[in-house]
Design a protein around this motif. Structure first.
Motif: not given
Length: 773
Positions: A411-425
């Protein structure tokens, strides 16, 4: 002119005052010494000595509160810490407040005591039940603990488990699968080892898509307190006992945890059945069931804190579970023959080994991480049995199953900004099953049967989380491909199945204000044919047979739901509405022929439309008295392609719970449960109810606790069930002794506890989808 000026000034000042009274305050509560978060701490607001508002921190220690009245101070408290008073004039930044609590030196023991009340937290895609120190769950098994949670429907006699009227539930332990079925897991796991239960009726794309009615994820307690800590626990009750030890050895760079336990249990239940056939034949029988079981468990774990951004956890769990069954069934009123006794002596031995490795590396913040998880599980089963009729040997059989699971997740989690988080796995789950069955009939040739099954499930997901001031969105898409092959070695038959599907999910959460939250969710789920449906070699005798169906198709479900939660200082309430539409429904079909032989199989029967409502109310009537009321109702309409007895299905129940804190040392709980009439496709169960009583006594400054629990004190929780099929009407009365009309006395003692302990930084619990059941 002066009048106009005065009105203008009054208007402007009122606007300023309103703006001041509708101020949003955001912050976090931390341990003053370790800077660890303190989840579920209480943050209250006062105007001098008058209460204004209040809220609890979430599981990450954070809080958001909008204050609509004048106030002078904050009051922050949590069990085992000094209460903090912070003046409003000292708050420099309303959007970034940090409250630091100091541990109480004289009450350090309280830090490890669970909260007295079971609390519910509504998240965007799940409901979290923090069990607390529920008196009714002391010394009990997980199955008995679930019996106290209205959202989960259980039966203490049969061990059945369902969500929203459907038994297609996926059960995980710390987000991980098991080679055991749900009943075996729940009967082995002590309730005291459970920290919280996640009820996920609309799972996100991170979770695997199987489990039509949802997922139940049990999060167990993790011993992570600093230094050396150990606890002893023991219990004795109606035909049962248990004892065990758990603890940990923790320093800054590593933590070693362990537990070991043994539990013995006997049960007896009595089943009376009367059968009336369409052709005029009759058959009655009385079937007492005697059960004797012994469960030994051992677990060790190691958490290594490589540095602030890298953690490695290793765990090993071993369970040896043995139980024997003795059924001496008396047949009477049998058309065409005299009364007789049919005897079956059987047992079940299964050894389970679970090994887990988890590694997480964090980058610039907690939401930016990469995580690897591997789970290995091996379950060996042995089922010997021998049957007699009128003391004459009929046959002997021995079934063996070896079930091996491999589960890998990235699993990988990436905060794009303070309010947006993208997750993939990505996930891979592999299962291998080797099943054999040896039958030795009287005066006949020995028969040997073998069945092998292999399954591979690949999954990949992408999910986005968008957070605004009050509105949160979570959108996801999951792709899964399952490939399985089965070999009937005896008949030299093979079966190969491949399924590929997309599963979208949508979740929306809106915080109306500090007290009111609304959630909406949609998810697509699947139930695929697996080895339990297509294995032809399962338990049978001359009156019962299992019929495999290799032609099953996957069942799909579209789930929609809405949830509402209100949280106040004395009054909490929640409600949920759901709708579920299922196609190619996989249903257990039962038939009883004119000779009295019952056959069980699975078939795709058509479509089902289900809807329901769940409500929970919790009210603190007095400082010493808490009242809880929970109700639910579920209804299903069946559009079937095969003949069913009933196509309108329903069930409902009510739980009324009264908890009394008599004094600092003594607490009592009286609960009433009413199960209303339950209608299934081929049978219905009459209404039944029971009253339970539990008492807890704390001694030696909470180092020693004694619990007394009596279930069904009026001894009237019998099950009356009528089954109607094409050939027969069957009336059944079943009296269970699975802690029903019994008592349980349990005790726990803190053998050692480090006085310099503090919360460990490893407070997260892994999220993981597991593998198919």
């Amino acid at each position: 002119m002066r009048l106009h000026l005065l009105i203008t000034l009054l208007f402007l000042s009122s606007r300023v005052l309103i703006a001041q009274q509708n101020q949003l305050y955001k912050g976090v509560v931390l341990d003053a010494k370790t800077n660890e978060i303190i989840p579920f701490a209480t943050v209250t607001v006062y105007n001098e000595s008058a209460f204004v508002s209040g809220i609890s921190t979430n599981d990450t220690g954070k809080f958001n509160i909008t204050i609509r009245a004048p106030f002078t101070s904050f009051k922050v408290s949590f069990m085992g810490y000094e209460t903090l008073i912070a003046k409003r004039i000292d708050i420099k930044n309303e959007k970034a407040i940090t409250f630091r609590l100091k541990a109480l030196i004289s009450e350090l023991d309280e830090v490890v005591v669970q909260g007295e009340r079971t609390t519910t937290q509504l998240k965007i895609d799940r409901k979290v039940i923090n069990l607390g120190a529920d008196v009714q769950q002391a010394g009990a098994t997980a199955l008995e603990a679930f019996d106290q949670i209205s959202e989960i429907q259980t039966d203490l006699g049969t061990g059945s488990l369902s969500l929203r009227g459907n038994s297609n539930v996926r059960l995980l332990i710390n987000g991980k699968p098991s080679g055991l079925n749900a009943t075996e897991i729940l009967e082995q796991l002590p309730a005291a080892s459970i920290q919280r239960v996640e009820i996920i009726t609309s799972p996100s794309s991170k979770n695997q898509a199987d489990g039509l009615s949802g997922i139940i994820n049990i999060i167990t307690n993790k011993n992570t307190f600093r230094g050396f800590n150990a606890n002893l626990n023991a219990g004795v009750g109606t035909k049962r006992y248990n004892y065990g030890i758990d603890g940990n050895y923790n320093f800054s760079s590593f933590n070693m945890r362990w537990n070991a336990s043994q539990a013995g249990r006997e049960m007896d239940s009595k089943q009376t059945i009367a059968q009336r056939y369409i052709n005029g034949a009759t058959r009655d029988f009385f079937a007492p069931h005697d059960f004797n079981g012994l469960v030994r468990k051992m677990a060790i774990g190691l958490d290594i804190f490589i540095n602030d951004n890298n953690e490695l956890s290793l765990g090993l769990d071993y369970t040896n579970d043995y139980h024997s069954f003795y059924n001496d069934t008396f047949y009477s009123n049998v058309t065409g023959r005299e009364d007789f006794v049919y005897t079956r002596n059987s047992s079940h031995t299964h050894n389970t080994l679970d090994v887990n490795a988890n590694y997480r590396t964090r980058f610039r913040d907690d939401n930016h991480f990469l995580e690897f998880d591997y789970q290995f599980s091996k379950n060996r089963n042995l089922f010997p049995a021998i049957d007699f009729e009128a003391n004459v040997f009929l046959f002997e059989e021995e079934r063996k199953n070896t079930n091996t699971l491999h589960a890998l997740a990235i699993d990988y989690s990436l905060p794009v900004s303070d309010n947006i988080v993208l997750e993939t796995g990505f996930s891979y789950n592999g299962r291998g099953l080797e099943s054999t069955n040896r039958i030795v009939p009287r005066e006949e040739i020995e028969n040997f049967e073998a069945f092998d099954y292999n399954e591979s499930l690949y999954g990949v997901y992408l999910q986005s989380r968008v957070k605004t001031h009050k509105l949160n969105w979570q959108l996801g898409l999951r792709y899964e491909k399952l490939m399985s092959d089965a070999v009937n070695v005896t008949a030299d038959e093979t079966l190969n199945l491949t399924f590929s599907d997309l599963f979208p999910t949508v979740h929306i959460s809106y915080d109306i204000n500090d007290s009111n939250t609304v959630n909406l969710g949609y998810s697509k789920r699947v139930s695929r044919p697996n080895f339990r449906h297509i294995n032809p070699f399962q338990s049978r005798n001359q009156y019962f047979e299992w019929v495999a169906n290799p032609n099953l198709k996957p069942e799909f479900s579209n789930n929609m739901e809405s949830n509402y939660q209100y949280k106040g200082s004395k009054f909490n309430a929640s409600a949920a509405l759901f709708y579920r539409y299922r196609t190619a429904v996989i249903e257990q079909v039962q038939e009883i022929d004119e000779n009295g032989v019952q056959s069980i199989s699975f078939d795709n029967i058509g479509e089902k439309s289900s809807y329901g409502i769940e409500t929970n109310i919790d009210y603190k009537a007095m400082p010493f008295w808490n009242i809880g009321i929970s109700t639910n109702y579920y209804h299903t309409i069946v559009n079937s392609t095969i003949s069913l007895t009933w196509d309108q299905l329903y069930s409902s129940n009510l739980i009324l719970k009264n908890t009394f804190k008599i004094n600092k040392a003594l607490q009592a709980d009286i609960s009433f449960r009413q199960n209303f009439k339950t209608q299934n496709t081929f049978n219905f169960i009459e209404p039944r109810n029971r009253i339970d009583l539990a008492i807890r006594l704390k001694l030696l400054e909470n180092r020693f606790m004694m619990n007394l629990r009596i279930v069904d004190i009026l001894d009237n929780n019998l099950m009356f069930r009528r089954t109607v099929t094409q050939n027969v009407v069957q009336d059944e009365v079943w009296r269970f002794q699975s802690q029903t009309f019994g008592f349980l006395l349990s005790a726990s003692y803190k053998l050692f506890q480090n006085k310099g302990k503090s919360r460990n930084r490893k407070s997260r619990n892994y999220q993981y989808g597991g593998t198919t059941d």
